[in-house]
Design an enzyme around this catalytic site. Structure first.
Site, PDB file in Angstrom:
ATOM      1  CB  SER A  82      -0.906   0.009   1.225  1.00  0.00           C
ATOM      2  OG  SER A  82      -1.644  -1.183   1.297  1.00  0.00           O
TER       3      SER A  82
HETATM    4  N1  SAH Z   1      -0.352  -5.492   3.996  1.00  0.00           N
HETATM    5  C1  SAH Z   1       0.379  -5.741   2.758  1.00  0.00           C
HETATM    6  C2  SAH Z   1      -0.379  -5.319   1.518  1.00  0.00           C
HETATM    7  C3  SAH Z   1      -1.382  -6.332   1.196  1.00  0.00           C
HETATM    8  S1  SAH Z   1      -2.072  -6.399  -0.426  1.00  0.00           S
HETATM    9  C4  SAH Z   1       1.739  -5.092   2.782  1.00  0.00           C
HETATM   10  O1  SAH Z   1       2.075  -4.403   3.757  1.00  0.00           O
HETATM   11  O2  SAH Z   1       2.500  -5.308   1.826  1.00  0.00           O
HETATM   12  C5  SAH Z   1      -3.375  -7.526  -0.011  1.00  0.00           C
HETATM   13  C6  SAH Z   1      -2.925  -8.933   0.239  1.00  0.00           C
HETATM   14  O3  SAH Z   1      -4.057  -9.676   0.678  1.00  0.00           O
HETATM   15  C7  SAH Z   1      -2.400  -9.661  -0.988  1.00  0.00           C
HETATM   16  O4  SAH Z   1      -1.120 -10.147  -0.726  1.00  0.00           O
HETATM   17  C8  SAH Z   1      -3.401 -10.774  -1.201  1.00  0.00           C
HETATM   18  O5  SAH Z   1      -2.817 -11.959  -1.723  1.00  0.00           O
HETATM   19  C9  SAH Z   1      -3.938 -10.994   0.199  1.00  0.00           C
HETATM   20  N2  SAH Z   1      -5.250 -11.636   0.267  1.00  0.00           N
HETATM   21  C10 SAH Z   1      -6.290 -11.539  -0.597  1.00  0.00           C
HETATM   22  N3  SAH Z   1      -7.328 -12.278  -0.178  1.00  0.00           N
HETATM   23  C11 SAH Z   1      -6.943 -12.866   0.986  1.00  0.00           C
HETATM   24  C12 SAH Z   1      -7.588 -13.766   1.899  1.00  0.00           C
HETATM   25  N4  SAH Z   1      -8.827 -14.227   1.691  1.00  0.00           N
HETATM   26  N5  SAH Z   1      -6.885 -14.161   2.994  1.00  0.00           N
HETATM   27  C13 SAH Z   1      -5.626 -13.709   3.216  1.00  0.00           C
HETATM   28  N6  SAH Z   1      -4.973 -12.886   2.382  1.00  0.00           N
HETATM   29  C14 SAH Z   1      -5.626 -12.456   1.279  1.00  0.00           C
END
Ligand code: SAH
Length: 232
Positions: A82
């Site tokens: 993000s």
């Molecule tokens: N917090 C992260 C950014 C996350 S982007 C950082 O600091 O880099 C969102 C993430 O959520 C992605 O990696 C995606 O694969 C994950 N995601 C999507 N659906 C999900 C689910 N049902 N359970 C766990 N993770 C999930």
């Protein structure tokens, strides 16, 4: 029950052991001043953690030069790290404290988890993409975080075995906040999530009082990748 892979992050005690000077510290200082403090984030802990966390080590090597710019960046598998300001804003709204057990949904690069680890007691973070869970775990271990547990699994279910959580943060957007996560929030707890699925979402905060009553507030529009449904 499906077997979950649990990586316990172990490493050098609590220090960001990088060895040598960090050529990115001027860029990082500028990011904190202009993008974070400049937009009104005042929480001393959040500012300290952002100054201490080498964001360039959480992005793909080819994107290091852009790591401190004012934007989200792709990290593969449809995921993004993000925008720094959004990470700071959500962390400030979450108000993590050293006594807190925190749950993050969407580990991605591990950057948000690294910030939370510096501000809380223990962070459990769930990532649905196995490759991302593995690389985030490796990055966090390399930086010496002892109090982060990366779990490869489906965030919709939360982590009933480790509940309740004092703080819960979703960094992927569900259409509506999954009930298991509300159930796993401790009395006196707080949950932050982008809600709305695809496109633009509403940044929502839930607070659960001592009697278990939940109130909801809204903090405006944000854009996150949608939460994916796991396979049963
Ligand atoms: N917090 C992260 C950014 C996350 S982007 C950082 O600091 O880099 C969102 C993430 O959520 C992605 O990696 C995606 O694969 C994950 N995601 C999507 N659906 C999900 C689910 N049902 N359970 C766990 N993770 C999930």
């Amino acid at each position: 029950m499906r077997v979950r892979t649990v990586f316990v992050v172990a490493g050098l005690v609590g220090t960001l052991a990088l060895g040598g000077a960090d050529p990115y510290s001027p860029q990082r200082e500028r990011m904190v001043r202009e993008q974070i403090e400049g937009r009104g984030v005042r929480d001393a802990g959040v500012l300290r953690a952002m100054r201490a966390t080498p964001r360039h080590l959480f992005v793909p090597e080819g994107l290091r030069e852009a790591a401190y710019s004012d934007e989200p960046l792709p990290i593969g598998y449809g995921a993004t790290i993000s925008q720094p300001y959004i990470v700071a804003l959500m962390t400030e709204l979450l108000q993590p404290a050293p006594r807190h057990k925190v749950l993050e949904i969407g580990t991605g690069s591990g950057y948000q988890a690294a910030l939370l680890a510096q501000l809380s007691g223990h962070v459990f973070t769930i990532e649905i993409v196995p490759e991302l869970a593995k690389s985030a775990q490796a990055t966090l271990r390399r930086l010496g975080f002892m109090n982060v547990t990366v779990i490869q699994g489906d965030g919709f279910k939360g982590l009933p075995d480790f509940a309740p959580f004092d703080r819960i943060i979703l960094t992927a957007a569900p259409a509506e906040i999954p009930q298991p996560l509300v159930d796993q929030l401790a009395a006196g707890g707080r949950l932050i999530a982008p809600v709305g699925g695809f496109g633009v979402q509403d940044l929502v905060m839930l607070e659960k009082d001592g009697a278990g009553k939940v109130t909801r507030r809204s903090f405006g529009a944000v854009m996150f990748v949608p939460m994916r449904r796991g396979r049963e």
